[in-house]
Motif scaffolding. Structure first.
Motif, PDB file in Angstrom:
ATOM      1  N   LYS A 140      53.927  37.219  24.041  1.00 51.99           N
ATOM      2  CA  LYS A 140      53.155  37.821  22.956  1.00 51.99           C
ATOM      3  C   LYS A 140      53.296  39.339  22.956  1.00 51.99           C
ATOM      4  N   VAL A 141      53.329  39.920  24.142  1.00 56.86           N
ATOM      5  CA  VAL A 141      53.514  41.369  24.248  1.00 56.86           C
ATOM      6  C   VAL A 141      54.865  41.756  23.672  1.00 56.86           C
ATOM      7  N   TYR A 142      55.892  40.973  23.959  1.00 58.93           N
ATOM      8  CA  TYR A 142      57.216  41.257  23.417  1.00 58.93           C
ATOM      9  C   TYR A 142      57.195  41.222  21.897  1.00 58.93           C
ATOM     10  N   ALA A 143      56.513  40.219  21.350  1.00 64.54           N
ATOM     11  CA  ALA A 143      56.454  40.090  19.896  1.00 64.54           C
ATOM     12  C   ALA A 143      55.731  41.277  19.265  1.00 64.54           C
ATOM     13  N   LYS A 144      54.678  41.748  19.899  1.00 64.13           N
ATOM     14  CA  LYS A 144      53.934  42.890  19.374  1.00 64.13           C
ATOM     15  C   LYS A 144      54.785  44.151  19.405  1.00 64.13           C
ATOM     16  N   PHE A 145      55.517  44.342  20.479  1.00 62.89           N
ATOM     17  CA  PHE A 145      56.422  45.481  20.540  1.00 62.89           C
ATOM     18  C   PHE A 145      57.512  45.344  19.484  1.00 62.89           C
ATOM     19  N   GLY A 146      57.952  44.095  19.241  1.00 65.93           N
ATOM     20  CA  GLY A 146      58.971  43.870  18.233  1.00 65.93           C
ATOM     21  C   GLY A 146      58.533  44.369  16.870  1.00 65.93           C
ATOM     22  N   VAL A 147      57.290  44.076  16.507  1.00 64.53           N
ATOM     23  CA  VAL A 147      56.753  44.542  15.222  1.00 64.53           C
ATOM     24  C   VAL A 147      56.685  46.062  15.199  1.00 64.53           C
ATOM     25  N   GLU A 148      56.189  46.655  16.288  1.00 66.08           N
ATOM     26  CA  GLU A 148      56.038  48.105  16.339  1.00 66.08           C
ATOM     27  C   GLU A 148      57.401  48.807  16.266  1.00 66.08           C
ATOM     28  N   ILE A 149      58.395  48.247  16.945  1.00 67.16           N
ATOM     29  CA  ILE A 149      59.746  48.815  16.898  1.00 67.16           C
ATOM     30  C   ILE A 149      60.309  48.723  15.482  1.00 67.16           C
ATOM     31  N   TYR A 150      60.135  47.565  14.853  1.00 65.77           N
ATOM     32  CA  TYR A 150      60.619  47.370  13.488  1.00 65.77           C
ATOM     33  C   TYR A 150      60.012  48.387  12.529  1.00 65.77           C
ATOM     34  N   VAL A 151      58.693  48.581  12.621  1.00 71.84           N
ATOM     35  CA  VAL A 151      58.007  49.516  11.723  1.00 71.84           C
ATOM     36  C   VAL A 151      58.502  50.940  11.945  1.00 71.84           C
ATOM     37  N   ALA A 152      58.644  51.326  13.225  1.00 76.53           N
ATOM     38  CA  ALA A 152      59.116  52.682  13.523  1.00 76.53           C
ATOM     39  C   ALA A 152      60.547  52.897  13.029  1.00 76.53           C
ATOM     40  N   ALA A 153      61.395  51.884  13.202  1.00 77.43           N
ATOM     41  CA  ALA A 153      62.781  51.999  12.752  1.00 77.43           C
ATOM     42  C   ALA A 153      62.861  52.065  11.235  1.00 77.43           C
ATOM     43  N   LYS A 154      61.995  51.313  10.555  1.00 78.44           N
ATOM     44  CA  LYS A 154      62.006  51.275   9.092  1.00 78.44           C
ATOM     45  C   LYS A 154      61.511  52.592   8.497  1.00 78.44           C
ATOM     46  N   GLN A 155      60.616  53.272   9.192  1.00 76.04           N
ATOM     47  CA  GLN A 155      60.023  54.498   8.668  1.00 76.04           C
ATOM     48  C   GLN A 155      60.922  55.721   8.835  1.00 76.04           C
ATOM     49  N   GLY A 156      61.972  55.603   9.637  1.00 84.38           N
ATOM     50  CA  GLY A 156      62.853  56.751   9.864  1.00 84.38           C
ATOM     51  C   GLY A 156      64.262  56.292  10.135  1.00 84.38           C
ATOM     52  N   GLU A 157      65.021  57.107  10.829  1.00 86.61           N
ATOM     53  CA  GLU A 157      66.397  56.775  11.175  1.00 86.61           C
ATOM     54  C   GLU A 157      66.426  55.680  12.244  1.00 86.61           C
ATOM     55  N   PRO A 158      67.451  54.806  12.216  1.00 81.62           N
ATOM     56  CA  PRO A 158      67.547  53.764  13.250  1.00 81.62           C
ATOM     57  C   PRO A 158      67.945  54.303  14.621  1.00 81.62           C
ATOM     58  N   ASP A 159      68.432  55.551  14.665  1.00 79.38           N
ATOM     59  CA  ASP A 159      68.813  56.183  15.928  1.00 79.38           C
ATOM     60  C   ASP A 159      67.588  56.829  16.563  1.00 79.38           C
ATOM     61  N   PRO A 160      67.159  56.388  17.753  1.00 76.83           N
ATOM     62  CA  PRO A 160      65.958  56.953  18.382  1.00 76.83           C
ATOM     63  C   PRO A 160      66.057  58.445  18.677  1.00 76.83           C
ATOM     64  N   GLU A 161      67.271  58.960  18.819  1.00 77.06           N
ATOM     65  CA  GLU A 161      67.424  60.394  19.102  1.00 77.06           C
ATOM     66  C   GLU A 161      67.046  61.250  17.892  1.00 77.06           C
ATOM     67  N   SER A 162      67.076  60.668  16.707  1.00 76.88           N
ATOM     68  CA  SER A 162      66.665  61.395  15.503  1.00 76.88           C
ATOM     69  C   SER A 162      65.385  60.823  14.899  1.00 76.88           C
ATOM     70  N   ASN A 163      64.752  59.900  15.618  1.00 78.00           N
ATOM     71  CA  ASN A 163      63.502  59.277  15.162  1.00 78.00           C
ATOM     72  C   ASN A 163      62.544  59.260  16.351  1.00 78.00           C
ATOM     73  N   SER A 164      61.683  60.275  16.433  1.00 75.59           N
ATOM     74  CA  SER A 164      60.826  60.431  17.609  1.00 75.59           C
ATOM     75  C   SER A 164      59.842  59.272  17.758  1.00 75.59           C
ATOM     76  N   ALA A 165      59.363  58.727  16.630  1.00 75.65           N
ATOM     77  CA  ALA A 165      58.429  57.595  16.701  1.00 75.65           C
ATOM     78  C   ALA A 165      59.111  56.380  17.315  1.00 75.65           C
TER      79      ALA A 165
END
Length: 234
Positions: free
Chosen positions: A21-46
């Motif tokens: 369940k923890v993995y699934a919750k992180f999955g949602v949070e990662i998806y939202v953060a990636a959707k709100q900015g660049e898919p590259d974490p180096e240019s997407n601080s969130a």
């Protein structure tokens, strides 16, 4: 508070390591953060911040990769507040694609597990939002000086039993992490934005059992991302 955070880390590491369940919750949070900015974490601080926390929670790489390419759903953040037994207070943060479902589930969890939902703001005014960083170390004064030199708004630095806990203004959490890395700190046990209670209560016996059951019920909901409370030693 330093010892408390060290204990939380130990408990969460044991729990998270075997909790899909923890993995699934992180999955949602990662998806939202990636959707709100660049898919590259180096240019997407969130996104970078979420990925760091996912690593601390031992989320597998395949879960992270799948989350980045998730379906085109829309998720909404929410916050619910309520009360447990004997002066305990709870804040529940959610991330959901169905607000009505989540609100009903949270209300049911409170009602069936000895708690009561409160109005918006009924609890959160008794908490302060802070950045929290935990890592292995001994010299709190040296860390404090490093952060001050980097112009970080530091609330406090505590050292206890080989663990350092840094509290920052929420807007300075990322700056603090960058300053610590620049000074050679690479491994972190906690890098979170937390709601810290201004005062804590201690529960015992049946009250503690009821409260633990309430927290477990809330955290079991797939839409619940974080649960904060004011109960000591949990």
């Amino acid at each position: 508070m330093g010892r408390k955070w060290a204990n939380i880390v130990a408990k969460k590491t044991a729990k998270d390591g075997a909790n899909s369940k923890v993995y699934a919750k992180f999955g949602v949070e990662i998806y939202v953060a990636a959707k709100q900015g660049e898919p590259d974490p180096e240019s997407n601080s969130a996104l970078k911040f979420v990925l760091e926390r996912a690593k601390q929670a031992q989320v597998p790489k395949h879960v992270i990769d799948k989350a980045k390419g998730n379906t085109d759903e829309t998720f909404v953040e929410g916050r619910y507040e309520g009360f447990g037994p004997n002066g305990s207070m709870i804040i529940v943060d959610t991330l959901t694609s169905n607000v009505n479902r989540t609100a009903a589930n949270v209300r049911t969890a409170f009602g069936k597990n000895g708690g009561n939902m409160g109005a918006s703001g009924s609890v959160s005014y008794m908490f302060d939002k802070k950045g929290v960083i935990v890592f292995a170390g001994e010299d709190a004064d040296a860390i404090f000086e490093q952060l001050l030199e980097a112009d970080v708004e530091v609330e406090d630095v505590e050292a206890e039993d080989g663990t350092i806990t840094v509290y920052t203004e929420p807007t300075d959490l990322h700056k603090a992490l960058e300053a610590l890395r620049a000074n050679g700190q690479e491994e972190f046990q906690v890098t979170e934005l937390e709601m810290i209670p201004q005062t804590e209560v201690t529960l015992e016996g049946e009250d503690l059992e009821v409260f633990e059951g309430l927290i477990d019920a809330l955290e079991a909901d797939d839409d619940v991302q974080k649960v904060y409370h004011n109960v000591a030693d949990m």
